[in-house]
Enzyme design. Structure first.
Site, PDB file in Angstrom:
ATOM      1  N   ASN A  10       0.856  -1.186   0.000  1.00 25.99           N
ATOM      2  CA  ASN A  10       0.000   0.000   0.000  1.00 25.99           C
ATOM      3  C   ASN A  10       0.898   1.244   0.000  1.00 25.99           C
ATOM      4  OD1 ASN A  10      -1.476   2.260   0.945  1.00 25.99           O
ATOM      5  ND2 ASN A  10      -3.059   0.922   1.748  1.00 25.99           N
ATOM      6  N   HIS A  13       0.966   6.194   1.881  1.00 28.49           N
ATOM      7  CA  HIS A  13       1.670   7.163   2.723  1.00 28.49           C
ATOM      8  C   HIS A  13       2.916   7.773   2.065  1.00 28.49           C
ATOM      9  CE1 HIS A  13      -1.364   6.916   5.640  1.00 28.49           C
ATOM     10  NE2 HIS A  13      -1.294   5.600   5.636  1.00 28.49           N
ATOM     11  N   ARG A  21       3.792  18.892   1.342  1.00 26.50           N
ATOM     12  CA  ARG A  21       4.370  20.113   0.775  1.00 26.50           C
ATOM     13  C   ARG A  21       3.682  20.560  -0.512  1.00 26.50           C
ATOM     14  NH1 ARG A  21       9.422  21.772   3.033  1.00 26.50           N
ATOM     15  NH2 ARG A  21       9.039  21.435   5.249  1.00 26.50           N
ATOM     16  N   HIS A  46      -5.602   3.535  -1.511  1.00 23.33           N
ATOM     17  CA  HIS A  46      -6.909   3.882  -0.943  1.00 23.33           C
ATOM     18  C   HIS A  46      -7.228   5.320  -1.353  1.00 23.33           C
ATOM     19  CE1 HIS A  46      -9.418   4.058   3.070  1.00 23.33           C
ATOM     20  NE2 HIS A  46     -10.105   4.465   2.021  1.00 23.33           N
ATOM     21  N   ARG A  48      -9.206   8.002  -0.684  1.00 25.39           N
ATOM     22  CA  ARG A  48     -10.147   8.461   0.348  1.00 25.39           C
ATOM     23  C   ARG A  48     -11.020   9.600  -0.173  1.00 25.39           C
ATOM     24  NH1 ARG A  48     -10.088   7.434   5.800  1.00 25.39           N
ATOM     25  NH2 ARG A  48      -8.540   5.918   6.492  1.00 25.39           N
ATOM     26  N   ARG A  52      -6.743  12.654   1.171  1.00 23.21           N
ATOM     27  CA  ARG A  52      -5.619  13.077   2.022  1.00 23.21           C
ATOM     28  C   ARG A  52      -4.289  12.482   1.568  1.00 23.21           C
ATOM     29  NH1 ARG A  52      -7.191   9.887   7.560  1.00 23.21           N
ATOM     30  NH2 ARG A  52      -9.175  10.885   7.139  1.00 23.21           N
ATOM     31  N   GLU A  73      -8.684   0.508  -2.926  1.00 18.35           N
ATOM     32  CA  GLU A  73      -9.529   0.539  -1.729  1.00 18.35           C
ATOM     33  C   GLU A  73     -10.465   1.738  -1.852  1.00 18.35           C
ATOM     34  OE1 GLU A  73      -6.861  -1.664   1.605  1.00 18.35           O
ATOM     35  OE2 GLU A  73      -6.728   0.513   1.542  1.00 18.35           O
ATOM     36  N   THR A 103      -7.249   6.721  10.828  1.00 17.22           N
ATOM     37  CA  THR A 103      -7.032   5.610   9.894  1.00 17.22           C
ATOM     38  C   THR A 103      -8.263   4.715   9.934  1.00 17.22           C
ATOM     39  OG1 THR A 103      -5.562   3.780   9.289  1.00 17.22           O
ATOM     40  CG2 THR A 103      -5.810   4.206  11.648  1.00 17.22           C
ATOM     41  N   THR A 104      -8.291   3.691   9.112  1.00 16.35           N
ATOM     42  CA  THR A 104      -9.455   2.799   9.074  1.00 16.35           C
ATOM     43  C   THR A 104      -9.568   2.069  10.410  1.00 16.35           C
ATOM     44  OG1 THR A 104      -8.940   2.503   6.742  1.00 16.35           O
ATOM     45  CG2 THR A 104     -10.587   1.027   7.690  1.00 16.35           C
ATOM     46  N   GLU A 154     -10.887  -9.247   3.039  1.00  9.93           N
ATOM     47  CA  GLU A 154      -9.618  -8.892   3.688  1.00  9.93           C
ATOM     48  C   GLU A 154      -9.927  -8.678   5.163  1.00  9.93           C
ATOM     49  OE1 GLU A 154      -6.898  -6.190   1.760  1.00  9.93           O
ATOM     50  OE2 GLU A 154      -6.277  -5.374   3.704  1.00  9.93           O
ATOM     51  N   HIS A 197      -3.630  -4.367   7.713  1.00 11.60           N
ATOM     52  CA  HIS A 197      -3.742  -3.173   8.554  1.00 11.60           C
ATOM     53  C   HIS A 197      -2.848  -3.313   9.782  1.00 11.60           C
ATOM     54  CE1 HIS A 197      -5.510   0.783   9.210  1.00 11.60           C
ATOM     55  NE2 HIS A 197      -5.185   0.544  10.464  1.00 11.60           N
ATOM     56  N   GLY A 219       1.253  -1.296   4.302  1.00  6.31           N
ATOM     57  CA  GLY A 219       1.624   0.017   3.783  1.00  6.31           C
ATOM     58  C   GLY A 219       2.372   0.893   4.750  1.00  6.31           C
ATOM     59  N   HIS A 220       1.685   1.372   5.782  1.00  4.90           N
ATOM     60  CA  HIS A 220       2.240   2.417   6.627  1.00  4.90           C
ATOM     61  C   HIS A 220       3.613   2.041   7.175  1.00  4.90           C
ATOM     62  CE1 HIS A 220       2.756   4.681  10.411  1.00  4.90           C
ATOM     63  NE2 HIS A 220       2.229   5.665   9.712  1.00  4.90           N
TER      64      HIS A 220
HETATM   65  C1  DXP Z   1      -8.063   0.026   4.578  1.00  5.62           C
HETATM   66  C2  DXP Z   1      -6.712   0.222   5.100  1.00  5.62           C
HETATM   67  O1  DXP Z   1      -6.368  -0.353   6.109  1.00  5.62           O
HETATM   68  C3  DXP Z   1      -5.760   1.107   4.407  1.00  5.62           C
HETATM   69  O2  DXP Z   1      -6.304   1.742   3.337  1.00  5.62           O
HETATM   70  C4  DXP Z   1      -5.286   2.138   5.302  1.00  5.62           C
HETATM   71  O3  DXP Z   1      -6.454   2.625   5.870  1.00  5.62           O
HETATM   72  C5  DXP Z   1      -4.532   3.235   4.572  1.00  5.62           C
HETATM   73  O4  DXP Z   1      -4.086   4.183   5.433  1.00  5.62           O
HETATM   74  P1  DXP Z   1      -4.998   5.335   6.114  1.00  5.62           P
HETATM   75  O5  DXP Z   1      -6.020   4.621   6.967  1.00  5.62           O
HETATM   76  O6  DXP Z   1      -4.034   6.073   6.934  1.00  5.62           O
HETATM   77  O7  DXP Z   1      -5.670   6.112   5.049  1.00  5.62           O
HETATM   78  N1  LIG Z   2      -5.775  -2.892   3.694  1.00  7.94           N
HETATM   79  C1  LIG Z   2      -4.666  -2.655   4.554  1.00  7.94           C
HETATM   80  C2  LIG Z   2      -3.635  -1.877   3.851  1.00  7.94           C
HETATM   81  O1  LIG Z   2      -3.725  -1.652   2.670  1.00  7.94           O
HETATM   82  C3  LIG Z   2      -2.447  -1.395   4.555  1.00  7.94           C
HETATM   83  O2  LIG Z   2      -2.689  -0.986   5.871  1.00  7.94           O
HETATM   84  P1  LIG Z   2      -1.449  -0.373   6.673  1.00  7.94           P
HETATM   85  O3  LIG Z   2      -0.298  -1.344   6.572  1.00  7.94           O
HETATM   86  O4  LIG Z   2      -1.121   0.927   6.025  1.00  7.94           O
HETATM   87  O5  LIG Z   2      -1.961  -0.239   8.077  1.00  7.94           O
END
Ligand code: DXP
Ligand SMILES: NCC(=O)COP(=O)(O)O
Length: 246
Positions: A10, A13, A21, A46, A48, A52, A73, A103-104, A154, A197, A219-220
């Protein structure tokens, strides 16, 4: 032998940092290209409602830049449905969305929102887009996903990740059992289970070891780790941990 486990990266971020910026650096498209070059199996983004991080124009650019399947997403809204049908991602993962959330925070209420979700799932499937529902590992929600005709669920691993971070070992074990039981039930019913997640190097392996889970979306943590070691190495290391756990 266990089935292979895919890693969807993902890249939201990367866009969060870019947007801080207002310019075009760092470009999530470059991240997608790096993921492709190190053997990632897919890109998750995702879009949104508040844009964001990922923005509309990113989707086409990501699709043009790599051959990796795009997992879009999206919230269950007419606007997002129209965007998905226009971009034709490999998969659309319907997620719950609250504008004010950080976040979700949980899974989609597929059981309570059947009538809203049904036409969206049907329209996506009708155009050949694989539909995934981002749900809690809960039998009622899984049953609702089956009734809706989703091909994938998922499982939201946020509670598991929080418990792991807080060192709550009993809760970790409970969450793992819940996810593992529901993954088995999903697979038995012909739905492909994924998970994601809050997954990190520290907590990924017990989830990766669940034999029915076919894909993790992460992702994060990977983007954060990339600040220190580079995205290439972060993805490679996550991949190694997943493979070792399998
Ligand atoms: C559904 C999910 O878990 C991801 O899309 C995650 O939510 C992405 O990061 P943010 O929630 O920070 O938008
Ligand atoms: N669906 C979960 C995702 O895409 C990534 O979530 P995260 O690792 O950013 O919390």
């Amino acid at each position: 032998m266990n089935r292979p486990l895919r890693l969807g990266v993902n890249i939201d971020h990367v866009a969060t940092i870019r947007n801080a910026r207002g310019g075009d650096h760092p470009d999530p498209v470059r991240a997608a290209e790096i993921v492709a070059s190190v053997g990632g199996d897919g890109i998750t983004a995702h879009l949104r409602e508040d844009r964001r991080h990922i923005r509309d124009a990113d989707l086409k650019r990501i699709q043009e830049a790599t051959d990796l399947p795009l997992n879009l997403e999206m919230a269950a809204t007419e606007e997002m449905l129209e965007i998905a049908l226009r971009h034709m991602p490999h998969a659309a993962c319907i997620v719950p969305e609250k504008r004010e959330e950080r976040t979700t925070e949980g899974g989609l209420d597929a059981a309570g929102q059947h009538n809203t979700l049904a036409p969206i799932v049907w329209k996506l499937r009708d155009r050949g887009i694989r539909v995934s529902l981002f749900i809690e590992a809960d039998e009622r929600q899984l049953d609702a996903a089956l009734k809706l005709g989703a091909e994938v669920v998922e499982f939201h691993t946020g509670e598991y990740a929080h418990a792991h971070l807080d060192g709550e070992s009993e809760k970790v074990a409970r969450e793992l059992k819940r996810i593992s039981d529901m993954a088995a039930l999903a697979a038995k019913n012909g739905i492909e289970p994924h998970a994601g997640h809050g997954l990190t190097y520290e907590n990924v392996q017990p989830i990766a070891a669940i034999p029915q889970i076919a894909e993790l979306n992460i992702g994060h943590y990977l983007v954060g780790e990339a600040v220190f070691v580079g995205l290439e190495q972060a993805v490679r290391h996550m991949r190694e941990l997943m493979d070792d756990a399998r």
